[in-house]
Design an enzyme around this catalytic site. Structure first.
Site, PDB file in Angstrom:
ATOM      1  CE  LYS A   1      -0.389   3.777   3.544  1.00 41.39           C
ATOM      2  NZ  LYS A   1      -1.274   4.426   4.533  1.00 41.39           N
TER       3      LYS A   1
ATOM      4  NE  ARG B   1     -11.871   3.087   3.822  1.00 37.64           N
ATOM      5  CZ  ARG B   1     -11.841   4.030   4.753  1.00 37.64           C
ATOM      6  NH1 ARG B   1     -12.761   4.976   4.760  1.00 37.64           N
ATOM      7  NH2 ARG B   1     -10.914   4.021   5.682  1.00 37.64           N
TER       8      ARG B   1
ATOM      9  CG  ASP C   1      -1.855   1.204   1.252  1.00 39.90           C
ATOM     10  OD1 ASP C   1      -1.910   1.920   0.239  1.00 39.90           O
ATOM     11  OD2 ASP C   1      -2.532   1.406   2.283  1.00 39.90           O
TER      12      ASP C   1
ATOM     13  CG  ASP D   1      -3.230   5.738   2.034  1.00 37.79           C
ATOM     14  OD1 ASP D   1      -3.057   4.522   1.780  1.00 37.79           O
ATOM     15  OD2 ASP D   1      -2.638   6.342   2.946  1.00 37.79           O
TER      16      ASP D   1
HETATM   17  N1  BES Z   1      -3.250   0.221   4.989  1.00 34.69           N
HETATM   18  C1  BES Z   1      -3.672   1.447   5.554  1.00 34.69           C
HETATM   19  C2  BES Z   1      -3.944   1.355   7.069  1.00 34.69           C
HETATM   20  C3  BES Z   1      -2.796   0.968   7.953  1.00 34.69           C
HETATM   21  C4  BES Z   1      -2.166   1.945   8.710  1.00 34.69           C
HETATM   22  C5  BES Z   1      -2.406  -0.339   8.103  1.00 34.69           C
HETATM   23  C6  BES Z   1      -1.140   1.601   9.565  1.00 34.69           C
HETATM   24  C7  BES Z   1      -1.378  -0.678   8.949  1.00 34.69           C
HETATM   25  C8  BES Z   1      -0.747   0.290   9.691  1.00 34.69           C
HETATM   26  C9  BES Z   1      -4.957   1.931   4.883  1.00 34.69           C
HETATM   27  O1  BES Z   1      -5.125   1.575   3.564  1.00 34.69           O
HETATM   28  C10 BES Z   1      -4.930   3.427   4.930  1.00 34.69           C
HETATM   29  O2  BES Z   1      -4.045   3.981   4.351  1.00 34.69           O
HETATM   30  N2  BES Z   1      -5.879   4.018   5.621  1.00 34.69           N
HETATM   31  C11 BES Z   1      -5.961   5.422   5.753  1.00 34.69           C
HETATM   32  C12 BES Z   1      -7.420   5.806   5.662  1.00 34.69           C
HETATM   33  C13 BES Z   1      -7.641   7.270   5.492  1.00 34.69           C
HETATM   34  C14 BES Z   1      -7.118   7.745   4.150  1.00 34.69           C
HETATM   35  C15 BES Z   1      -9.141   7.531   5.589  1.00 34.69           C
HETATM   36  C16 BES Z   1      -5.392   5.806   7.127  1.00 34.69           C
HETATM   37  O3  BES Z   1      -5.469   5.018   8.063  1.00 34.69           O
HETATM   38  O4  BES Z   1      -4.795   6.882   7.217  1.00 34.69           O
HETATM   39 ZN    ZN Z   2      -4.192  -0.219   3.038  1.00 30.72          ZN
HETATM   40 ZN    ZN Z   3      -4.119   2.883   2.217  1.00 32.37          ZN
END
Ligand code: BES
Ligand code: ZN
Ligand code: ZN
Length: 464
Positions: free
Chosen positions: A241, A315, A234, A311
């Protein structure tokens, strides 16, 4: 590690357990939980693991202490150990199972990329009257499948890309109780899984929808579905990120690893149940072909989604998996596991996963399985205001909420998923905090991939 169940053992390295009350017999040793003392007595090496106060000893204490003991034996480069089942002075549920489980789980290491391979213990003689051969075999199998999940998470994202996860699924399906269907990128596109397609389109590693089916009860049509987020890396896509957040993102297929590990365990344990194991696999890459923030895509369910953040991809892939699986396989319930939100770390830390559900009974059973296995869950509500916050002006839904500062980020993630569940019991486990340990190892939980979910799901499914 091979496990023998014995009445007594001649192996010269022993792992023993001792409570705080009894620790006085050993000089300079308090017997606190987590404490370890090594005593050399003639030819014997005695590894004493503290259990803390008698009245506070739980199944978790024993599991953690056994993991600590075996790690010490690994450090001492022993090949064979005797594990002496503790007598904590009062009844502790499943204490022998936890003891063996801790010892097996604690011995794990990921040596694939080390020139000098880590030391491994080949034999554990478990001195106990508290466990049968069959129970010990079950514990061993489930721990091996946890290692399998940990290995998948720990390996390079360039190794465990979506098609590689499909290969793993096909390997598991070579056992005759499991079948496997894989949708390729062309089929994903043709069948209208527009969200999974969008998330995967920026990568040279194309997406896959992987569906395994374990049929242990041919007399029943009822089947549970376990569905894993399989983002093999990701990057955040066009919402790239930053450093400090991207380095661990090969862990984003931990839900998929838990599903594969659980399906593998079912082929060994052969319970009389039916289970669908599903993985929504894609590489969320940044590149010229990546999906763009602001664009709108149509999901398999027909609902349209405005991409407010590339990101928030987990979902999206899960939503398409949910509706495809409900349409074609009619499961009686769905449990999904996903490293969905960083916000779950803020809410629950890295020792509990978030549990979101539309069903009291399913929630309770999963919670109980968590307490028993030590893969603990805590339930969090999803309310109308969270569902409202996922509505878009331009499309039916948006993939991030309208709430300021991303408030309640784990809940709004769950609220999005809920839109794709028809009238069946569903539980979503947000394992972003528990699947990957960025800190130091603690007890049976190693650094890096933890394999979280395999023991929990097996416990839940076997109780069916
Ligand atoms: N894969 C990430 C979540 C994640 C964060 C997993 C830390 C493991 C450790 C997910 O896809 C993500 O990036 N989520 C975002 C959502 C936001 C953009 C609403 C997040 O958590 O910042
Ligand atoms: Zn993710
Ligand atoms: Zn993500």
């Amino acid at each position: 590690m091979k496990v023998k169940i014995v009445k007594s053992s001649n192996i010269d390295t022993q792992i023993r357990f001792i409570t705080k009350e009894d620790a006085g017999a050993i000089r300079d040793f308090k017997g606190e939980s987590g404490n370890i003392a090594v005593i050399y007595d003639k030819k014997q090496t005695l590894i004493y693991c503290g259990l803390g106060e008698k009245k506070k000893v739980t199944t978790d204490t024993i599991r953690g202490a056994a993991a600590g003991g075996i790690k010490r034996a690994v450090d001492l480069k022993r090949k064979r150990v005797a594990l002496i089942d503790p007598k904590p002075g009062r009844a502790v549920d499943h204490s022998s199972v936890s003891c063996l489980e801790g010892a097996l789980l604690g011995a794990y290491s990921f040596g694939k990329y080390k020139t000098e391979k880590p030391h491994g213990i080949s034999l554990c003689e478990f001195v106990t009257a508290g466990i049968s051969r069959h129970e010990a075999d079950t514990v061993s199998a489930v721990c091996d499948c946890t290692f399998y999940a940990r290995d998948l998470v720990n390996d390079n994202a360039h190794v465990t890309y979506p098609e590689q996860l499909a290969r793993e699924a096909r390997k598991i399906a070579s056992s005759n109780s499991v079948s496997c269907t894989v949708l390729t990128e062309r089929e994903i596109s043709r069948k209208g899984l527009g969200l999974l397609e969008a998330v995967g389109q920026g990568s040279p590693y194309p997406p896959r929808l992987i569906i395994m089916r374990y049929s242990g009860n041919k007399n029943s049509k009822k089947q549970s579905a376990i569905i894993g987020k399989g983002i093999t890396f990701d990057s955040g896509g066009q919402n790239l990120k930053p450093s400090g957040h991207i380095e661990t993102m090969r862990c984003d297929m931990s839900g998929a690893a838990a599903v594969l590990g659980t399906m593998k365990a079912l082929t060994i344990l052969k319970p009389k149940i039916n289970v669908l194991g599903v993985v929504a696999a894609a590489h969320n890459a940044i590149g010229a072909k990546s999906y763009f923030p602001g664009d709108i895509y149509k999901s398999h369910s027909g609902k349209t989604v405005e991409i407010t953040n590339a990101d928030a991809e987990g979902r999206l892939v899960l939503a398409d998996a949910f509706s495809y699986v409900q349409k074609h396989y009619k499961p009686a319930e769905i449990i999904d596991l996903a490293t969905l939100t960083g916000a779950i770390l803020v809410a629950l830390g890295d020792t509990m996963a978030g549990l979101f559900s539309n069903d009291e009974s399913l929630s309770r059973k999963l919670f109980d399985a968590g307490e028993k296995t030590g893969e603990r869950l805590w339930r969090i509500p999803v309310r109308e205001e969270h569902e409202e916050a996922m509505k878009s002006d331009l499309a039916d839904l948006r993939n991030t909420s309208k709430l300021k500062n991303g408030y309640a980020g784990s809940i709004t993630g769950a609220a999005f998923l809920k839109e794709f569940i028809k009238e069946i019991p569903w539980a979503h486990l947000d394992i972003a905090g528990t699947a990957y340990n960025e800190g130091e190892a603690r007890g049976e939980v190693p650094k890096y991939g933890t394999g979280f979910g395999v023991r929990l799901l097996v416990e839940y499914l076997l109780a069916k």
